[in-house]
Design a protein around this motif. Structure first.
Motif, PDB file in Angstrom:
ATOM      1  N   ARG A  59      -7.890  -0.133  -0.423  1.00 31.29           N
ATOM      2  CA  ARG A  59      -6.939  -1.232  -0.200  1.00 31.29           C
ATOM      3  C   ARG A  59      -6.119  -0.979   1.065  1.00 31.29           C
ATOM      4  O   ARG A  59      -4.914  -1.176   1.084  1.00 31.29           O
ATOM      5  N   THR A  99      -4.910  -7.870   0.005  1.00 30.16           N
ATOM      6  CA  THR A  99      -5.850  -6.747  -0.058  1.00 30.16           C
ATOM      7  C   THR A  99      -5.471  -5.763  -1.150  1.00 30.16           C
ATOM      8  O   THR A  99      -6.340  -5.147  -1.772  1.00 30.16           O
ATOM      9  N   ALA A 100      -4.169  -5.621  -1.406  1.00 28.55           N
ATOM     10  CA  ALA A 100      -3.693  -4.655  -2.404  1.00 28.55           C
ATOM     11  C   ALA A 100      -3.789  -5.178  -3.839  1.00 28.55           C
ATOM     12  O   ALA A 100      -3.629  -4.403  -4.786  1.00 28.55           O
ATOM     13  N   ILE A 110      -6.324   3.536  -4.113  1.00 31.92           N
ATOM     14  CA  ILE A 110      -5.588   3.125  -2.923  1.00 31.92           C
ATOM     15  C   ILE A 110      -6.453   3.174  -1.671  1.00 31.92           C
ATOM     16  O   ILE A 110      -6.254   2.414  -0.715  1.00 31.92           O
ATOM     17  N   GLN A 118       0.802  -1.226   0.000  1.00 31.32           N
ATOM     18  CA  GLN A 118       0.000   0.000   0.000  1.00 31.32           C
ATOM     19  C   GLN A 118       0.841   1.286   0.000  1.00 31.32           C
ATOM     20  O   GLN A 118       0.564   2.191  -0.811  1.00 31.32           O
ATOM     21  N   SER A 145      -4.239  -1.113   4.563  1.00 35.47           N
ATOM     22  CA  SER A 145      -3.541  -2.151   5.311  1.00 35.47           C
ATOM     23  C   SER A 145      -4.041  -2.202   6.746  1.00 35.47           C
ATOM     24  O   SER A 145      -4.798  -1.325   7.196  1.00 35.47           O
ATOM     25  N   ASP A 160      -2.444  -8.155   3.943  1.00 40.92           N
ATOM     26  CA  ASP A 160      -2.268  -6.843   3.321  1.00 40.92           C
ATOM     27  C   ASP A 160      -1.809  -6.978   1.879  1.00 40.92           C
ATOM     28  O   ASP A 160      -2.209  -6.193   1.003  1.00 40.92           O
ATOM     29  N   GLN A 161      -0.959  -7.961   1.594  1.00 38.99           N
ATOM     30  CA  GLN A 161      -0.528  -8.180   0.219  1.00 38.99           C
ATOM     31  C   GLN A 161      -1.690  -8.632  -0.659  1.00 38.99           C
ATOM     32  O   GLN A 161      -1.782  -8.249  -1.831  1.00 38.99           O
ATOM     33  N   THR A 178      -3.980   1.696 -10.252  1.00 37.09           N
ATOM     34  CA  THR A 178      -4.216   1.329  -8.856  1.00 37.09           C
ATOM     35  C   THR A 178      -4.033   2.487  -7.893  1.00 37.09           C
ATOM     36  O   THR A 178      -4.699   2.554  -6.851  1.00 37.09           O
TER      37      THR A 178
END
Length: 352
Positions: free
Chosen positions: A237, A175-176, A234, A109, A239, A172-173, A230
């Motif tokens: 997405r 989600t992004a 942001i 993120q 974290s 988190d990876q 993207t």
């Protein structure tokens, strides 16, 4: 406006998921597209960058590969990433596409948000975030979000008084991601693979694209050209760190939970026994990732070593050059209480 910008693809994924292998395959099949690589590693030895410099193709010369080894890219955006991007954009022979491989410990993120930086936003857009998943590891439950299992571990181990940071990093990876590559599908059954897919999808509010791969073999046409932009999305997405900060919780993102160090020693006499011995060291010390190069006695070529869990991959990539010192050097990555002295001694003893 977007059509005039240079597209950039962020490739993320946990330790050992297969990011570098995927990029090597992409470069080998780029069909003349000029690609610049920015590689960020956790640890002092630039293994991934050195491996990729062997691409040997006009689409990606050594001048097109930039390594950032001063720390996790998500924590050094202003100091490392922004200046690197500015230098790439100032070149006369600008690339057709930029590919950024993050450290396995990085939050995607903050990196994506950096593309809104003045001077960069007008020239580059995030074509998409690609998250590579080790399907076999997830199927085995190593990074699954299983709170019951964590509670059971707490009861069994009085020293485990916090949730694993691996869970948050992995989530988190995902989600992004715009594209999730379920890699290493050849190592699990179709039923287990479907369970991995369903488990990941069930944790996401967005609906990224899923594809399956073995040994990182994904066509460049699939990885490049997503056209998402993207950086403009942001806000959807966030974290764990961002969500907890908004909730008023004190939660700093750092890598104190992890430790990396380099072990150097002389030539290895028996490469097969060495690889087998690595498995026991990794398992006994719960090493997350081990990678590097080995000097094999009597061999003119160096041996690449890549390990995640008890899966070891070794291959010879190129001859040792006259300008470099022949030695075995391995990066070890584990949790903060890893026994560096014991691991160093055991690895050195494997040389024979």
């Amino acid at each position: 406006m977007i059509a005039s910008k240079i597209p950039a693809t962020v490739i993320t994924g946990f330790l050992g998921a297969g990011k570098t292998t995927l990029i090597r395959h992409m470069l080998a099949n780029a069909k003349g597209k000029r690609i610049a690589l920015i590689i960020n590693e956790f640890g002092d030895l630039g293994v991934d960058g050195d491996v990729l410099k062997g691409c040997g193709d006009e689409v990606c010369s050594e001048d097109d590969i930039v390594e950032l080894t001063n720390g996790c890219i998500c924590c050094t955006v202003a100091d490392d990433f922004i200046p690197t991007m500015e230098k790439l954009l100032a070149r006369d022979n600008r690339p057709d596409h930029i590919v950024i491989e993050t450290s396995g410990l990085a939050l995607p993120q903050p990196l994506v948000a950096a593309f809104n930086w003045p001077g960069i936003k007008t020239q580059v857009t995030v074509d998409g975030v690609v998250t590579v998943v080790d399907s076999a590891a997830v199927a085995a439950g190593r990074f699954a979000d299983d709170h019951g299992k964590l509670d059971a571990q707490r009861l069994a181990d009085q020293g485990l008084d916090h949730e694993s940071p691996l869970e948050e990093l992995f989530e988190d990876q995902l989600t992004a991601a715009d594209l999730i590559v379920l890699n290493k599908t050849d190592l699990i059954s179709a039923a287990d693979l479907e369970g991995v897919r369903a488990g990941i999808a069930g944790h996401l509010t967005r609906k990224p694209i899923f594809i399956e791969a073995r040994q990182g073999e994904v066509a460049p046409e699939v990885l490049l050209g997503l056209g998402v932009g993207t950086e403009d999305d942001i806000g959807n997405r966030k974290s764990h760190h961002e969500r907890e900060h908004e909730a008023g919780e004190d939660h700093d993102h750092n890598h104190d939970e992890f430790e990396s160090f380099v072990v150097s020693f002389g030539p290895v006499n028996d490469p097969a026994a060495f690889a087998e011995g690595l498995k026991s060291v990794i398992v006994s010390h719960d090493i997350l990732r081990l990678k590097g190069f080995a000097d094999i006695a009597g061999k003119p070529m160096r041996m690449v070593v890549q390990a995640v869990g008890n899966r070891i991959d070794t291959h010879f990539d190129r001859p040792w050059s006259k300008a470099e010192t022949r030695e075995t050097r391995l990066v070890v990555i584990g949790l903060h209480d890893i026994d560096q002295a014991a691991i160093s001694a055991e690895l050195t003893a494997l040389a024979g």
